[in-house]
Enzyme design. Structure first.
Site, PDB file in Angstrom:
ATOM      1  N   GLU A  58      45.455  35.721  36.811  1.00  9.74           N
ATOM      2  CA  GLU A  58      46.568  36.439  36.608  1.00  9.74           C
ATOM      3  C   GLU A  58      46.749  35.957  35.849  1.00  9.74           C
ATOM      4  OE1 GLU A  58      46.576  38.706  39.736  1.00  9.74           O
ATOM      5  OE2 GLU A  58      45.015  37.044  40.329  1.00  9.74           O
ATOM      6  N   ASP A 166      37.974  41.780  43.943  1.00  8.25           N
ATOM      7  CA  ASP A 166      36.901  42.366  42.953  1.00  8.25           C
ATOM      8  C   ASP A 166      36.603  42.582  43.613  1.00  8.25           C
ATOM      9  OD1 ASP A 166      39.900  41.614  41.889  1.00  8.25           O
ATOM     10  OD2 ASP A 166      38.231  40.082  40.512  1.00  8.25           O
TER      11      ASP A 166
END
Length: 368
Positions: A58, A166
């Site tokens: 992140e 993703d």
């Protein structure tokens, strides 16, 4: 997802929250360590390694977002990565484009796999006696080896075309180009559920509790993606003309406050557009009129009206308009303009009722 999370701090202006699923994983890690003859502290350390892998991912994505000009509002840490929310409508729309989703989708897996490979190279150089390939790969007994494979596994898993990973976001964006948003969302969520079942079965056969947990979380995430995004897609189709009030009262800037109050008695509106001639020049609430009369006596509407307001067009998306307004200072009323002519208004009082009636109308029109 936000309801099952708690804040852990604010960093560089970005609110960071952590999902409570991490607490379940903490309990499982400590139990797993006890079952394998290790200590609870090593189980806790194994859990910290998972959290570290998510944080590495992140942080890299946050840097990427800043590089691409996407202003972040918050990050929600999940066991398979994280969800970002953006500080403006422009950033949200830019981040949702297929091209930007491709760019952002590469960053997280690259960061995790790259860090895992770098850590493996450092281990082989500094501590060659540690066998990186020896199984079990992720065990509390061998934390250095676990750190390597934890990052590699997180990176590889996020390349899978399963929502909300993703790879799933890229798959949904590419599929939407030819099949539309609704079909792409259903396809990505369905594929996510299939992959989650496959991971659970593989984790039980190997056995590997990490694959089971990842599969279980993917199943929950795919289900929420299916329900939440389909609902969002349906709401995104609502235009301002679908829910705006077309029968409304207006006041003139030259009206006296007593005349304005008298006219407000005959309508349910709480906020009124104020015009000068045919031009919209402001807005005034019933309460502002009453307060001004009580404090200063009679005057003119133009003296108490709000001159700062945001407008919309009839074909503007309701969701995008509300996001734009809430990103500012909010509004008690949104005038809807067609050219220079005001054709409708949106108020908080009428919006919920209009959305409910619109939903009922759609249900009645659906074929049985």
């Amino acid at each position: 997802m936000r309801g099952w999370s708690f804040p852990i701090g604010r960093f560089l202006g970005v609110d960071v929250r952590i999902h409570t699923f991490f607490l379940l994983i903490l309990g499982l890690s400590i139990s797993y360590a006890s079952m394998t003859g290790s200590t609870g502290s090593r189980g806790f350390a194994l859990w910290l390694l998972l959290l570290l892998a998510v944080v590495i991912r992140e942080v890299a994505r946050a840097i990427g977002a800043a590089w691409f000009g996407l202003d972040l509002r918050s990050i929600l840490l999940l066991p398979v990565g994280g969800l970002m929310s953006y500080a403006s409508t422009e950033a949200t729309e830019k981040a949702s484009t297929p091209e930007m989703q491709k760019r952002m989708a590469v960053i997280g897996p690259t960061a995790n796999i790259g860090f895992g490979v770098l850590l493996a190279a450092m281990t082989l150089t500094i501590a060659p006696e540690v066998s990186i390939l020896e199984r079990p790969w992720m065990s509390p007994m061998h934390l250095l080896r676990a750190a390597v494979w934890m990052n590699i596994l997180l990176g590889v898993v996020n390349l899978l075309p399963a929502s909300p990973l993703d790879g799933g976001r890229v798959f949904r964006g590419e599929f939407a180009k030819t099949k539309g948003v609704m079909k792409s969302t259903r396809a990505a969520a369905g594929l996510g559920q299939f992959i989650s079942i496959a991971l659970i079965v593989a984790g039980l056969l190997v056995p590997n509790m990490w694959l089971v947990m990842i599969g279980a979380f993917l199943m929950i995430g795919a289900h929420m993606e299916d329900q939440g995004l389909l609902l969002q897609t349906d709401v995104d189709a609502v235009r301002m003309r679908d829910v705006m009030l077309t029968q409304f009262s207006m006041l003139s800037a030259s009206d006296t406050l007593e005349d304005a109050l008298q006219r407000s008695v005959h309508t349910l509106q709480d906020v009124f557009p104020v015009v000068r001639g045919s031009n919209l020049v402001g807005a005034v609430s019933r309460q502002s009129i009453v307060d001004a009369l009580q404090s200063d006596g009679n005057g003119y509407v133009q003296g108490v009206m709000t001159r700062s307001f945001q407008t919309a067009q009839p074909d503007d998306s309701l969701v995008k308009t509300l996001r734009r307004i809430m990103a500012g200072q909010g509004a008690q009323m949104v005038p809807v303009l067609e050219g220079d002519r005001i054709v409708g208004i949106i108020t908080p009082q009428n919006l919920a009722l209009s959305m409910g009636m619109l939903n009922q109308r759609r249900k009645l029109r659906q074929p049985e």
